[in-house]
Design a protein around this motif. Structure first.
Motif, PDB file in Angstrom:
ATOM      1  N   GLN A  27      -7.184  42.566 -12.577  1.00  0.00           N
ATOM      2  CA  GLN A  27      -7.947  43.686 -13.127  1.00  0.00           C
ATOM      3  C   GLN A  27      -9.338  43.257 -13.573  1.00  0.00           C
ATOM      4  O   GLN A  27     -10.293  44.003 -13.449  1.00  0.00           O
ATOM      5  CB  GLN A  27      -7.198  44.310 -14.316  1.00  0.00           C
ATOM      6  N   THR A  28      -9.437  42.038 -14.117  1.00  0.00           N
ATOM      7  CA  THR A  28     -10.728  41.511 -14.542  1.00  0.00           C
ATOM      8  C   THR A  28     -11.051  40.285 -13.697  1.00  0.00           C
ATOM      9  O   THR A  28     -10.147  39.565 -13.272  1.00  0.00           O
ATOM     10  CB  THR A  28     -10.721  41.120 -16.033  1.00  0.00           C
ATOM     11  N   PRO A  29     -12.329  40.033 -13.456  1.00  0.00           N
ATOM     12  CA  PRO A  29     -12.689  38.866 -12.639  1.00  0.00           C
ATOM     13  C   PRO A  29     -12.236  37.555 -13.281  1.00  0.00           C
ATOM     14  O   PRO A  29     -12.179  37.420 -14.496  1.00  0.00           O
ATOM     15  CB  PRO A  29     -14.224  38.926 -12.594  1.00  0.00           C
ATOM     16  N   ILE A  30     -11.900  36.593 -12.445  1.00  0.00           N
ATOM     17  CA  ILE A  30     -11.526  35.249 -12.881  1.00  0.00           C
ATOM     18  C   ILE A  30     -12.807  34.454 -13.114  1.00  0.00           C
ATOM     19  O   ILE A  30     -13.727  34.515 -12.301  1.00  0.00           O
ATOM     20  CB  ILE A  30     -10.668  34.552 -11.800  1.00  0.00           C
ATOM     21  N   GLU A  31     -12.863  33.706 -14.199  1.00  0.00           N
ATOM     22  CA  GLU A  31     -13.977  32.793 -14.420  1.00  0.00           C
ATOM     23  C   GLU A  31     -13.704  31.526 -13.620  1.00  0.00           C
ATOM     24  O   GLU A  31     -12.707  30.850 -13.834  1.00  0.00           O
ATOM     25  CB  GLU A  31     -14.129  32.451 -15.895  1.00  0.00           C
ATOM     26  N   GLU A  38      -6.029  30.954 -16.713  1.00  0.00           N
ATOM     27  CA  GLU A  38      -5.977  32.319 -16.175  1.00  0.00           C
ATOM     28  C   GLU A  38      -4.961  32.463 -15.046  1.00  0.00           C
ATOM     29  O   GLU A  38      -4.633  33.575 -14.653  1.00  0.00           O
ATOM     30  CB  GLU A  38      -7.356  32.732 -15.660  1.00  0.00           C
ATOM     31  N   TRP A  39      -4.462  31.362 -14.536  1.00  0.00           N
ATOM     32  CA  TRP A  39      -3.546  31.379 -13.405  1.00  0.00           C
ATOM     33  C   TRP A  39      -2.087  31.217 -13.821  1.00  0.00           C
ATOM     34  O   TRP A  39      -1.202  31.163 -12.955  1.00  0.00           O
ATOM     35  CB  TRP A  39      -3.918  30.250 -12.442  1.00  0.00           C
ATOM     36  N   SER A  40      -1.792  31.154 -15.103  1.00  0.00           N
ATOM     37  CA  SER A  40      -0.440  30.823 -15.556  1.00  0.00           C
ATOM     38  C   SER A  40       0.622  31.818 -15.086  1.00  0.00           C
ATOM     39  O   SER A  40       1.767  31.433 -14.867  1.00  0.00           O
ATOM     40  CB  SER A  40      -0.406  30.688 -17.075  1.00  0.00           C
ATOM     41  N   PHE A  78      -0.972  25.678  -4.488  1.00  0.00           N
ATOM     42  CA  PHE A  78      -2.061  26.652  -4.454  1.00  0.00           C
ATOM     43  C   PHE A  78      -1.594  27.968  -5.038  1.00  0.00           C
ATOM     44  O   PHE A  78      -0.407  28.295  -5.023  1.00  0.00           O
ATOM     45  CB  PHE A  78      -2.608  26.840  -3.031  1.00  0.00           C
ATOM     46  N   ARG A  79      -2.552  28.679  -5.579  1.00  0.00           N
ATOM     47  CA  ARG A  79      -2.345  30.027  -6.104  1.00  0.00           C
ATOM     48  C   ARG A  79      -3.476  30.874  -5.551  1.00  0.00           C
ATOM     49  O   ARG A  79      -4.567  30.377  -5.297  1.00  0.00           O
ATOM     50  CB  ARG A  79      -2.378  30.029  -7.627  1.00  0.00           C
ATOM     51  N   ILE A  80      -3.206  32.139  -5.374  1.00  0.00           N
ATOM     52  CA  ILE A  80      -4.212  33.008  -4.769  1.00  0.00           C
ATOM     53  C   ILE A  80      -4.143  34.389  -5.406  1.00  0.00           C
ATOM     54  O   ILE A  80      -3.071  34.833  -5.821  1.00  0.00           O
ATOM     55  CB  ILE A  80      -4.007  33.052  -3.230  1.00  0.00           C
ATOM     56  N   GLY A  81      -5.280  35.043  -5.526  1.00  0.00           N
ATOM     57  CA  GLY A  81      -5.354  36.387  -6.078  1.00  0.00           C
ATOM     58  C   GLY A  81      -6.623  37.067  -5.591  1.00  0.00           C
ATOM     59  O   GLY A  81      -7.447  36.464  -4.914  1.00  0.00           O
ATOM     60  N   TRP A  82      -6.790  38.319  -5.957  1.00  0.00           N
ATOM     61  CA  TRP A  82      -7.967  39.049  -5.508  1.00  0.00           C
ATOM     62  C   TRP A  82      -8.295  40.169  -6.471  1.00  0.00           C
ATOM     63  O   TRP A  82      -7.500  40.535  -7.334  1.00  0.00           O
ATOM     64  CB  TRP A  82      -7.756  39.597  -4.102  1.00  0.00           C
ATOM     65  N   VAL A  89      -9.007  31.503  -5.120  1.00  0.00           N
ATOM     66  CA  VAL A  89      -8.106  30.435  -4.703  1.00  0.00           C
ATOM     67  C   VAL A  89      -8.106  29.369  -5.793  1.00  0.00           C
ATOM     68  O   VAL A  89      -9.173  28.983  -6.282  1.00  0.00           O
ATOM     69  CB  VAL A  89      -8.561  29.814  -3.366  1.00  0.00           C
ATOM     70  N   PHE A  90      -6.922  28.894  -6.151  1.00  0.00           N
ATOM     71  CA  PHE A  90      -6.788  27.830  -7.136  1.00  0.00           C
ATOM     72  C   PHE A  90      -5.860  26.771  -6.562  1.00  0.00           C
ATOM     73  O   PHE A  90      -4.755  27.087  -6.119  1.00  0.00           O
ATOM     74  CB  PHE A  90      -6.216  28.380  -8.452  1.00  0.00           C
ATOM     75  N   VAL A  91      -6.305  25.515  -6.541  1.00  0.00           N
ATOM     76  CA  VAL A  91      -5.543  24.421  -5.950  1.00  0.00           C
ATOM     77  C   VAL A  91      -5.431  23.295  -6.964  1.00  0.00           C
ATOM     78  O   VAL A  91      -6.414  22.948  -7.627  1.00  0.00           O
ATOM     79  CB  VAL A  91      -6.239  23.892  -4.675  1.00  0.00           C
ATOM     80  N   GLU A  92      -4.235  22.724  -7.076  1.00  0.00           N
ATOM     81  CA  GLU A  92      -4.015  21.509  -7.854  1.00  0.00           C
ATOM     82  C   GLU A  92      -3.451  20.492  -6.880  1.00  0.00           C
ATOM     83  O   GLU A  92      -2.515  20.793  -6.135  1.00  0.00           O
ATOM     84  CB  GLU A  92      -3.027  21.747  -8.985  1.00  0.00           C
TER      85      GLU A  92
END
Length: 180
Positions: A27-31, A38-40, A78-82, A89-92
């Motif tokens: 709903q709100t942009p990711i920083e 924010e990805w929890s 990886f995690r992904i959202g829009w 995209v978030f990668v560890e």
């Protein structure tokens, strides 16, 4: 990856492998800061599939190979959202040897930026036709140096992709990106 092997935190548990990901809408942009707070609530998936047909005439051979190193060499999530404006995209990752094109000592002779360093390939399948790689598909490399490239499709403009990294020890890193 475990604490004590060059990774200063646990990569955490994986979500169950599925054939089609449910990509959450934010709903709100990711920083884009490289942090995972924010990805929890977003499931983390493993890199355990390859795309054997994802080749083009531009990508160096080492990055075009359809192989995955052993988990004691490379492990990642990886995690992904829009949202209405961006794909996030978030990668560890744990890697026993980091290659950063910003560090000439690790990528001597590299002329391709993100394609010849530790990077994540994001493949956007335009027609969702998994059997082939063609003009309707777009592949973007997100590199550890925070450079990006799209071989075969032309380089995105600087404002189209934002990447941040956080090193989490000598062998672990996080990459977070937003793609316009």
């Amino acid at each position: 990856a475990t604490v004590g092997n060059g990774c200063e935190y646990s990569l955490g548990s994986l979500a169950e492998t599925v054939s089609s990901l449910q990509v959450p809408f934010f709903q709100t942009p990711i920083e884009v800061d490289g942090g995972r707070e924010e990805w929890s609530a977003v499931p983390a998936y493993s890199f355990d599939q390859v795309c054997p047909n994802c080749r083009d005439q531009v990508t160096p051979a080492i990055t075009a190979s359809a192989s995955i190193p052993a988990r004691n060499d490379l492990d990642g999530r990886f995690r992904i959202g829009w949202n209405g404006d961006f794909l996030y995209v978030f990668v560890e990752a744990y890697d026993n040897q980091l290659f950063d094109a910003g560090d000439p000592a690790t990528t001597e002779g590299c002329q391709h930026g993100a394609e010849c360093e530790d990077s994540v390939q994001v493949l956007l399948a335009g027609r969702n036709n998994r059997g082939s790689y063609g003009n309707d598909n777009h592949r973007l490399f997100l590199g550890l140096s925070t450079r990006f490239s799209a071989p075969g499709q032309g380089q995105p403009k600087d404002g189209d992709v934002e990447i941040r990294k956080q090193l989490q020890g000598s062998r672990c890193y996080r990459l977070e990106a937003k793609i316009d």
